[in-house]
Design a protein around this motif. Structure first.
Motif, PDB file in Angstrom:
ATOM      1  N   ASP A   1      -1.132 -11.146  -7.930  1.00 38.65           N
ATOM      2  CA  ASP A   1      -1.094 -10.765  -9.347  1.00 38.65           C
ATOM      3  C   ASP A   1      -0.907  -9.259  -9.498  1.00 38.65           C
ATOM      4  O   ASP A   1      -0.105  -8.798 -10.330  1.00 38.65           O
ATOM      5  CB  ASP A   1      -2.391 -11.191 -10.041  1.00 38.65           C
ATOM      6  CG  ASP A   1      -2.508 -12.700 -10.200  1.00 38.65           C
ATOM      7  OD1 ASP A   1      -1.471 -13.383 -10.094  1.00 38.65           O
ATOM      8  OD2 ASP A   1      -3.633 -13.183 -10.434  1.00 38.65           O
ATOM      9  N   LEU A   2      -1.618  -8.491  -8.711  1.00 33.92           N
ATOM     10  CA  LEU A   2      -1.490  -7.036  -8.785  1.00 33.92           C
ATOM     11  C   LEU A   2      -0.117  -6.580  -8.306  1.00 33.92           C
ATOM     12  O   LEU A   2       0.454  -5.622  -8.843  1.00 33.92           O
ATOM     13  CB  LEU A   2      -2.593  -6.377  -7.954  1.00 33.92           C
ATOM     14  CG  LEU A   2      -4.005  -6.503  -8.530  1.00 33.92           C
ATOM     15  CD1 LEU A   2      -5.044  -6.037  -7.515  1.00 33.92           C
ATOM     16  CD2 LEU A   2      -4.126  -5.693  -9.818  1.00 33.92           C
ATOM     17  N   ALA A   3       0.417  -7.249  -7.299  1.00 28.06           N
ATOM     18  CA  ALA A   3       1.754  -6.902  -6.814  1.00 28.06           C
ATOM     19  C   ALA A   3       2.802  -7.142  -7.896  1.00 28.06           C
ATOM     20  O   ALA A   3       3.769  -6.377  -8.026  1.00 28.06           O
ATOM     21  CB  ALA A   3       2.085  -7.709  -5.560  1.00 28.06           C
ATOM     22  N   GLN A   4       2.629  -8.202  -8.677  1.00 24.86           N
ATOM     23  CA  GLN A   4       3.544  -8.466  -9.782  1.00 24.86           C
ATOM     24  C   GLN A   4       3.468  -7.362 -10.824  1.00 24.86           C
ATOM     25  O   GLN A   4       4.491  -6.880 -11.327  1.00 24.86           O
ATOM     26  CB  GLN A   4       3.210  -9.813 -10.421  1.00 24.86           C
ATOM     27  CG  GLN A   4       4.087 -10.188 -11.614  1.00 24.86           C
ATOM     28  CD  GLN A   4       5.550 -10.331 -11.236  1.00 24.86           C
ATOM     29  OE1 GLN A   4       5.867 -10.808 -10.144  1.00 24.86           O
ATOM     30  NE2 GLN A   4       6.455  -9.915 -12.126  1.00 24.86           N
ATOM     31  N   LYS A   5       2.251  -6.924 -11.141  1.00 19.67           N
ATOM     32  CA  LYS A   5       2.082  -5.815 -12.081  1.00 19.67           C
ATOM     33  C   LYS A   5       2.694  -4.535 -11.525  1.00 19.67           C
ATOM     34  O   LYS A   5       3.292  -3.740 -12.254  1.00 19.67           O
ATOM     35  CB  LYS A   5       0.600  -5.604 -12.391  1.00 19.67           C
ATOM     36  CG  LYS A   5      -0.022  -6.708 -13.241  1.00 19.67           C
ATOM     37  CD  LYS A   5      -1.473  -6.398 -13.544  1.00 19.67           C
ATOM     38  CE  LYS A   5      -2.068  -7.382 -14.565  1.00 19.67           C
ATOM     39  NZ  LYS A   5      -2.152  -8.751 -14.048  1.00 19.67           N
TER      40      LYS A   5
ATOM     41  N   GLY B   1       7.988   3.960   2.741  1.00 15.57           N
ATOM     42  CA  GLY B   1       9.060   4.482   1.910  1.00 15.57           C
ATOM     43  C   GLY B   1       8.628   4.832   0.500  1.00 15.57           C
ATOM     44  O   GLY B   1       9.401   5.395  -0.273  1.00 15.57           O
ATOM     45  N   GLY B   2       7.394   4.484   0.141  1.00 19.95           N
ATOM     46  CA  GLY B   2       6.870   4.839  -1.169  1.00 19.95           C
ATOM     47  C   GLY B   2       6.908   3.732  -2.194  1.00 19.95           C
ATOM     48  O   GLY B   2       6.481   3.937  -3.330  1.00 19.95           O
ATOM     49  N   SER B   3       7.404   2.547  -1.840  1.00 20.12           N
ATOM     50  CA  SER B   3       7.415   1.430  -2.779  1.00 20.12           C
ATOM     51  C   SER B   3       6.085   0.690  -2.708  1.00 20.12           C
ATOM     52  O   SER B   3       5.462   0.605  -1.643  1.00 20.12           O
ATOM     53  CB  SER B   3       8.553   0.451  -2.447  1.00 20.12           C
ATOM     54  OG  SER B   3       9.808   1.087  -2.578  1.00 20.12           O
ATOM     55  N   TYR B   4       5.648   0.134  -3.829  1.00 19.05           N
ATOM     56  CA  TYR B   4       4.381  -0.581  -3.854  1.00 19.05           C
ATOM     57  C   TYR B   4       4.401  -1.739  -2.872  1.00 19.05           C
ATOM     58  O   TYR B   4       5.398  -2.455  -2.746  1.00 19.05           O
ATOM     59  CB  TYR B   4       4.088  -1.102  -5.256  1.00 19.05           C
ATOM     60  CG  TYR B   4       3.672  -0.019  -6.233  1.00 19.05           C
ATOM     61  CD1 TYR B   4       2.508   0.721  -6.020  1.00 19.05           C
ATOM     62  CD2 TYR B   4       4.431   0.256  -7.367  1.00 19.05           C
ATOM     63  CE1 TYR B   4       2.128   1.709  -6.911  1.00 19.05           C
ATOM     64  CE2 TYR B   4       4.046   1.247  -8.271  1.00 19.05           C
ATOM     65  CZ  TYR B   4       2.889   1.973  -8.030  1.00 19.05           C
ATOM     66  OH  TYR B   4       2.502   2.943  -8.906  1.00 19.05           O
ATOM     67  N   ALA B   5       3.262  -1.899  -2.177  1.00 20.01           N
ATOM     68  CA  ALA B   5       3.145  -2.971  -1.181  1.00 20.01           C
ATOM     69  C   ALA B   5       1.721  -3.504  -1.153  1.00 20.01           C
ATOM     70  O   ALA B   5       1.118  -3.677  -0.093  1.00 20.01           O
ATOM     71  CB  ALA B   5       3.546  -2.444   0.190  1.00 20.01           C
ATOM     72  N   LEU B   6       1.166  -3.773  -2.325  1.00 21.20           N
ATOM     73  CA  LEU B   6      -0.223  -4.218  -2.394  1.00 21.20           C
ATOM     74  C   LEU B   6      -0.439  -5.529  -1.661  1.00 21.20           C
ATOM     75  O   LEU B   6      -1.488  -5.747  -1.062  1.00 21.20           O
ATOM     76  CB  LEU B   6      -0.658  -4.373  -3.858  1.00 21.20           C
ATOM     77  CG  LEU B   6      -1.078  -3.110  -4.597  1.00 21.20           C
ATOM     78  CD1 LEU B   6       0.141  -2.334  -5.076  1.00 21.20           C
ATOM     79  CD2 LEU B   6      -1.993  -3.443  -5.764  1.00 21.20           C
ATOM     80  N   ASN B   7       0.564  -6.408  -1.717  1.00 15.28           N
ATOM     81  CA  ASN B   7       0.396  -7.768  -1.205  1.00 15.28           C
ATOM     82  C   ASN B   7       0.930  -7.921   0.217  1.00 15.28           C
ATOM     83  O   ASN B   7       1.340  -9.000   0.617  1.00 15.28           O
ATOM     84  CB  ASN B   7       1.099  -8.765  -2.130  1.00 15.28           C
ATOM     85  CG  ASN B   7       0.579 -10.177  -1.950  1.00 15.28           C
ATOM     86  OD1 ASN B   7      -0.555 -10.383  -1.539  1.00 15.28           O
ATOM     87  ND2 ASN B   7       1.422 -11.162  -2.241  1.00 15.28           N
ATOM     88  N   SER B   8       0.906  -6.835   0.979  1.00 16.11           N
ATOM     89  CA  SER B   8       1.385  -6.931   2.361  1.00 16.11           C
ATOM     90  C   SER B   8       0.447  -7.811   3.177  1.00 16.11           C
ATOM     91  O   SER B   8      -0.722  -8.024   2.826  1.00 16.11           O
ATOM     92  CB  SER B   8       1.455  -5.535   2.996  1.00 16.11           C
ATOM     93  OG  SER B   8       0.144  -5.008   3.169  1.00 16.11           O
ATOM     94  N   LYS B   9       0.956  -8.322   4.277  1.00 20.01           N
ATOM     95  CA  LYS B   9       0.134  -9.172   5.141  1.00 20.01           C
ATOM     96  C   LYS B   9      -1.076  -8.408   5.662  1.00 20.01           C
ATOM     97  O   LYS B   9      -2.165  -8.976   5.803  1.00 20.01           O
ATOM     98  CB  LYS B   9       0.975  -9.700   6.308  1.00 20.01           C
ATOM     99  CG  LYS B   9       2.040 -10.710   5.887  1.00 20.01           C
ATOM    100  CD  LYS B   9       2.801 -11.243   7.091  1.00 20.01           C
ATOM    101  CE  LYS B   9       3.835 -12.288   6.667  1.00 20.01           C
ATOM    102  NZ  LYS B   9       4.601 -12.782   7.830  1.00 20.01           N
TER     103      LYS B   9
END
Length: 420
Positions: free
Chosen positions: A407-411, A215-223
């Protein structure tokens, strides 16, 4: 940016060029101001020559003048930003990002500038990456993808007969190369130069959508992303299969130099590296980047952009220039002289069947199904800098990839909130 920058930075000067009589009476005395990036990495003048020839031919066919300025990659983004800030925006800028200018309503949209055949000729992944809110503002100027490169001579010396197609095969191949004394069995450049692309390749190979969800939302910390980087750390880094030094301290250019010296068994590379490796005498093999269970459904794509600014009101003239620029002849000329891929369907198809460009065929096959980073987000620029600076920490002893990704997902969440 798509090409190597160190030599371009060494040029240190801005080269101004004009076509025949760039001042004087034309269509309402219009002179388009164009600023473009310097692609040469060896001190040559091919970028300057390309634009000079193109401008001269355009001016011979249209009652419009064009004044082009060529600027090194290390300087061009700051220069364009300053011009825009000072109310002196160029009519046309060819740079590596467009999102901030589109978000600030500084740019013409593609449909305001291009004929329908020209606009519909761009490859779909590049169109998607050039859109904000379903409107295209960034016009793809040149593109690239990645393949797994391997040194056939080192493979033969290690008794390896086939290139890997899965992660497990890559690990086993790297182990054989290490046993044969290869310095970098698999070079893992997670230094700050271009760590985001190397990281994205592993994320895509693990089955995720990269840095964002579908959907275009950030998801760096996905499983999936956690699992991918944990696999790299435990299967390649900890067993010593990525060579001396920490991956977070290895930049892409250093990895490429080592490959061209015959010190690297495998790495992910782009088209211009293929040419330079062959010039260095490397017996080069190239295959699709392996995924966890085989070839991934998509690989990472990279693009540079060209755009038209509204400030001077030259929509019609910019449109005529762009419709001329994106003819197959001009698109292929730039791509071929810089070992890049054309951004249009027709030029890609022509290049794919042209024996002169057979070295690019495998890259061309990958491009139509590639996925680019979220370049349409104004938050991507600063977030990408955080990724490049910090993603290498995922491979450090005693540190978990999950903690760094968190940490990156929070940013990313903070950046997404600011963007809204």
């Amino acid at each position: 940016m798509l090409t190597l920058t160190a030599a371009a930075a060494a040029l240190g000067t801005t080269i101004a060029l004009t076509g025949c009589g760039a001042s004087g009476g034309s269509s309402g005395d219009v002179t388009l101001k164009l600023i473009a990036a310097e692609y040469n990495v060896d001190g040559a003048q091919s970028t300057k020559t390309y634009w000079a020839d193109l401008v001269e031919e355009f001016e011979s066919k249209h009652d419009i003048k064009v004044e082009a300025t060529i600027v090194p990659w290390t300087e061009i983004h700051a220069k364009v930003a300053q011009l825009v800030k000072d109310g002196k925006a160029p009519d046309i800028a060819q740079i590596g990002t467009y999102a901030d200018y589109a978000d600030d309503d500084k740019l013409y949209s593609a449909d305001q500038l291009l004929s329908i055949p020209v606009q519909s000729n761009f490859l779909r992944p590049l169109v998607d990456a050039g859109e904000q809110r379903r409107v295209q503002y960034g016009l793809p100027f040149a593109a690239s993808t990645r393949l797994l490169f391997y040194n056939k001579e080192l493979f033969a010396e290690a008794g390896i007969t086939e290139a890997p197609t899965t992660w497990d095969e890559l690990r086993d191949t790297a182990a054989q190369l290490k046993d044969a004394g290869v310095k970098y069995p698999y070079a893992l450049p997670l230094g700050p130069e271009e760590a985001h692309i190397e990281t994205m390749l592993w994320m895509l190979g693990g089955g995720s959508n990269g840095f964002v969800d579908p959907g275009g939302s950030y998801a760096l910390n996905s499983k999936e992303n956690q699992s991918a980087l944990k696999w790299v750390k435990s299967n390649l880094v900890e067993p010593g299969l990525t060579g001396p030094g920490a991956p977070g301290e290895l930049n892409r250019e250093d990895a490429f130099k080592a490959f061209n010296k015959g010190e690297v068994g495998m790495l992910n590379g782009h088209p211009s590296l293929a040419r330079k490796a062959e010039e260095a005498g490397i017996d080069l093999g190239q295959v699709p980047v392996p995924g966890k269970d085989g070839k991934p459904k998509t690989t990472a794509g990279v693009a540079d952009w060209i755009m038209g600014f509204k400030e001077n009101g030259h929509r019609e003239e910019i449109g005529k220039f762009f419709n001329f620029l994106f003819t197959d002849k001009n698109v292929m000329a730039f791509a071929s002289q810089n070992d890049l891929l054309p951004p249009t369907v027709s030029a890609s198809e022509a290049m794919e069947v042209d024996p002169e460009h057979k070295a690019l065929k495998d890259f061309l096959v990958e491009l139509p199904t590639s996925l680019l980073p979220p370049l349409n987000k104004t938050s991507w620029g600063p977030l990408n800098e955080e990724i490049k600076k910090n993603i290498g920490r995922t491979m450090e002893p005693g540190r978990s990839p999950e903690s760094v990704l968190a940490d990156l997902a929070q940013k990313a969440e903070e950046a997404e909130n600011r963007e809204e």
